[in-house]
Design a protein around this motif. Structure first.
Motif, short mmCIF file in Angstrom:
data_model
loop_
_atom_site.label_atom_id
_atom_site.label_comp_id
_atom_site.label_asym_id
_atom_site.label_seq_id
_atom_site.Cartn_x
_atom_site.Cartn_y
_atom_site.Cartn_z
N TYR A 46 0.87 -1.17 0.00
CA TYR A 46 0.00 0.00 0.00
C TYR A 46 0.90 1.22 0.00
O TYR A 46 1.64 1.46 0.95
N ARG A 47 0.88 1.94 -1.09
CA ARG A 47 1.72 3.14 -1.26
C ARG A 47 3.19 2.82 -1.00
O ARG A 47 3.87 3.55 -0.30
N GLY A 48 3.64 1.70 -1.51
CA GLY A 48 5.06 1.38 -1.43
C GLY A 48 5.42 0.28 -0.45
O GLY A 48 5.75 -0.82 -0.86
N PRO A 49 5.37 0.55 0.87
CA PRO A 49 5.88 -0.46 1.80
C PRO A 49 4.96 -1.67 1.91
O PRO A 49 3.75 -1.58 1.75
N LYS A 50 5.58 -2.82 2.20
CA LYS A 50 4.83 -4.04 2.43
C LYS A 50 4.19 -3.94 3.80
O LYS A 50 4.79 -3.43 4.75
N MET A 51 2.96 -4.44 3.93
CA MET A 51 2.29 -4.34 5.23
C MET A 51 1.50 -5.60 5.51
O MET A 51 1.11 -6.32 4.59
N ASP A 52 1.31 -5.90 6.78
CA ASP A 52 0.50 -7.04 7.19
C ASP A 52 -0.94 -6.72 6.87
O ASP A 52 -1.42 -5.62 7.14
N ALA A 53 -1.66 -7.67 6.29
CA ALA A 53 -3.03 -7.42 5.87
C ALA A 53 -4.04 -7.71 6.97
O ALA A 53 -5.20 -7.97 6.69
N GLY A 54 -3.63 -7.68 8.23
CA GLY A 54 -4.58 -7.87 9.31
C GLY A 54 -5.71 -6.86 9.20
O GLY A 54 -6.87 -7.19 9.32
N PHE A 55 -5.35 -5.62 8.97
CA PHE A 55 -6.32 -4.57 8.65
C PHE A 55 -5.76 -3.80 7.46
O PHE A 55 -4.68 -3.27 7.52
N VAL A 56 -6.54 -3.76 6.40
CA VAL A 56 -6.12 -3.12 5.16
C VAL A 56 -6.86 -1.78 5.02
O VAL A 56 -8.06 -1.72 5.27
N PRO A 57 -6.16 -0.71 4.64
CA PRO A 57 -6.82 0.57 4.44
C PRO A 57 -7.91 0.48 3.36
O PRO A 57 -7.70 -0.12 2.31
N LYS A 58 -9.06 1.04 3.65
CA LYS A 58 -10.19 1.07 2.72
C LYS A 58 -10.85 2.44 2.82
O LYS A 58 -10.57 3.22 3.72
#
Length: 112
Positions: A46-58
């Motif tokens: 999301y916007r570049g960095p890798k992130m844990d998908a536990g909660f994804v921006p929506k």
């Protein structure tokens, strides 16, 4: 009247807005939110960095439409928000029993 609640990816919000405006639907509320569903446990970018998908921006989009506009609005939102990937979102359609414009006191369809 129908209340459409759509949960979409943040990078699709401008496309959703443009699709609704093209239909003549000019009122929309967008709320930043986070959520998860089937992508739980996956990593996303999301916007570049890798992130844990536990909660994804929506973005949660709220739009109230006349009954006759519902199908076109749902189709426009789904087409504009679709990327074909996991996490494209969901659309919920609810009955809006009453609407009032605060400034003028207009009610129901006159308030839209």
């Amino acid at each position: 009247m129908q209340m459409i609640v759509a949960v979409v990816k943040p990078n699709r919000i401008e496309a959703v807005k443009a699709a609704l405006v093209q239909l003549g639907i000019l009122g929309m509320t967008a709320i930043e939110s986070k959520g998860f569903a089937h992508q739980l446990g996956h990593n996303e970018r999301y916007r570049g960095p890798k992130m844990d998908a536990g909660f994804v921006p929506k973005i949660c989009v709220l739009v109230c439409v006349k009954d006759k506009e519902k199908d076109a609005a749902v189709k426009a939102i789904s087409t504009a928000a679709r990327t074909g990937g996991v996490g494209d979102g969901k659309i919920f359609v609810l009955e809006a029993s009453e609407v009032m414009r605060i400034r003028t006191g207009d009610r129901d369809e006159a308030a839209l």
